[in-house]
Design an enzyme around this catalytic site. Structure first.
Site, mmCIF file in Angstrom:
data_model
loop_
_atom_site.group_PDB
_atom_site.id
_atom_site.type_symbol
_atom_site.label_atom_id
_atom_site.label_comp_id
_atom_site.label_asym_id
_atom_site.label_seq_id
_atom_site.Cartn_x
_atom_site.Cartn_y
_atom_site.Cartn_z
ATOM 1 N N GLU A 5 12.797 3.234 1.732
ATOM 2 C CA GLU A 5 12.011 3.652 2.899
ATOM 3 C C GLU A 5 12.779 3.476 4.208
ATOM 4 O O GLU A 5 12.185 3.355 5.270
ATOM 5 C CB GLU A 5 10.699 2.860 2.939
ATOM 6 C CG GLU A 5 9.865 2.950 1.671
ATOM 7 C CD GLU A 5 9.383 4.358 1.369
ATOM 8 O OE1 GLU A 5 9.049 5.102 2.314
ATOM 9 O OE2 GLU A 5 9.350 4.720 0.182
ATOM 10 N N PHE A 57 0.842 -1.193 0.000
ATOM 11 C CA PHE A 57 0.000 0.000 0.000
ATOM 12 C C PHE A 57 0.877 1.244 0.000
ATOM 13 O O PHE A 57 1.730 1.421 0.871
ATOM 14 C CB PHE A 57 -0.920 0.020 1.224
ATOM 15 C CG PHE A 57 -1.842 1.202 1.262
ATOM 16 C CD1 PHE A 57 -2.892 1.320 0.364
ATOM 17 C CD2 PHE A 57 -1.674 2.211 2.207
ATOM 18 C CE1 PHE A 57 -3.748 2.411 0.401
ATOM 19 C CE2 PHE A 57 -2.523 3.295 2.256
ATOM 20 C CZ PHE A 57 -3.567 3.402 1.340
ATOM 21 N N GLY A 58 0.666 2.111 -0.978
ATOM 22 C CA GLY A 58 1.379 3.377 -1.071
ATOM 23 C C GLY A 58 0.448 4.537 -0.772
ATOM 24 O O GLY A 58 -0.657 4.617 -1.321
ATOM 25 N N TYR A 59 0.894 5.445 0.086
ATOM 26 C CA TYR A 59 0.072 6.601 0.465
ATOM 27 C C TYR A 59 0.832 7.917 0.317
ATOM 28 O O TYR A 59 0.263 8.986 0.490
ATOM 29 C CB TYR A 59 -0.421 6.452 1.911
ATOM 30 C CG TYR A 59 0.696 6.324 2.921
ATOM 31 C CD1 TYR A 59 1.260 7.457 3.510
ATOM 32 C CD2 TYR A 59 1.221 5.087 3.245
ATOM 33 C CE1 TYR A 59 2.300 7.344 4.420
ATOM 34 C CE2 TYR A 59 2.255 4.962 4.156
ATOM 35 C CZ TYR A 59 2.792 6.098 4.730
ATOM 36 O OH TYR A 59 3.836 5.982 5.618
ATOM 37 N N GLY A 60 2.113 7.864 -0.002
ATOM 38 C CA GLY A 60 2.949 9.059 -0.182
ATOM 39 C C GLY A 60 3.608 9.007 -1.539
ATOM 40 O O GLY A 60 2.933 8.866 -2.563
ATOM 41 N N SER A 61 4.925 9.078 -1.560
ATOM 42 C CA SER A 61 5.639 9.095 -2.837
ATOM 43 C C SER A 61 5.471 7.801 -3.625
ATOM 44 O O SER A 61 5.665 7.793 -4.845
ATOM 45 C CB SER A 61 7.128 9.389 -2.621
ATOM 46 O OG SER A 61 7.736 8.360 -1.876
#
Length: 191
Positions: free
Chosen positions: A100, A24-28
């Site tokens: 990350e 799950f990606g929520y930023g870059s």
């Protein structure tokens, strides 16, 4: 906890027995997809808010002048954080753990896909907890925007990160007031 979380993440989950994993990606990870993926779907997770509370000493700032990037902070269980889910091969985490590494840890979450009513599936998300060495925490929208406006690191200006994230969320149809407010303040600082 140290700034560098690569080894910790490898110990947290052994993904080698999986054929594929949802990320799950929520930023870059929404707009800078520098990794191969099998499938991409709009999704959300419950109980989290996206906030510019994590320091960036390695990408969007320096140790002397950290930038600010998003992390997730716990919220009411009904709160939804929208983003993008990628089905990836486990070997992709070798790259992602390095990308990350500045305080982010892998967590298992329930992903809900926007194009399906079929419940949820397990996935992995990177979250920078308040106890990591790079965590900056809450500040006023003006203070956050000002810090972002003046920060720059090896991956470029911090404001580029914030602007691209706001644009990507808007293009996906996701309304995030925190990101939107910071982007508005950044635009005012540009004038």
């Amino acid at each position: 906890m140290s700034f560098n979380t690569i080894d910790i993440n490898k110990q947290r989950q052994d993904l080698s027995s999986y054929d594929d994993v949802w990320l799950f990606g929520y930023g870059s990870l929404i707009y800078k997809v520098d990794f191969p993926y099998i499938q991409k779907r709009s999704a959300y997770i419950r109980g989290w808010n996206r906030k510019f509370w994590q320091g960036s000493h390695d990408h969007r700032g320096t140790p002397q002048s950290p930038g600010r990037v998003v992390t997730l902070v716990e919220a009411q269980s009904t709160k939804k954080c929208f983003g993008v889910a990628y089905r990836v091969r486990p070997d992709v985490f070798e790259h992602l753990d390095h990308r990350e590494k500045n305080g982010y840890l892998r967590y298992e979450v329930n992903l809900h896909f926007l194009d399906s009513d079929a419940g949820c599936t397990k996935g992995i998300v990177y979250i920078a907890d308040p106890d990591n060495a790079a965590f900056l925490g809450d500040a006023s929208i003006q203070e956050i925007a000002n810090q972002i406006h003046h920060s720059k690191g090896p991956s470029g200006p911090n404001r580029e990160y914030a602007i691209k994230l706001a644009q990507a969320l808007e293009e996906l149809g996701f309304d995030d007031q925190h990101v939107k407010s910071i982007n508005q303040h950044l635009q005012n600082l540009e004038q």
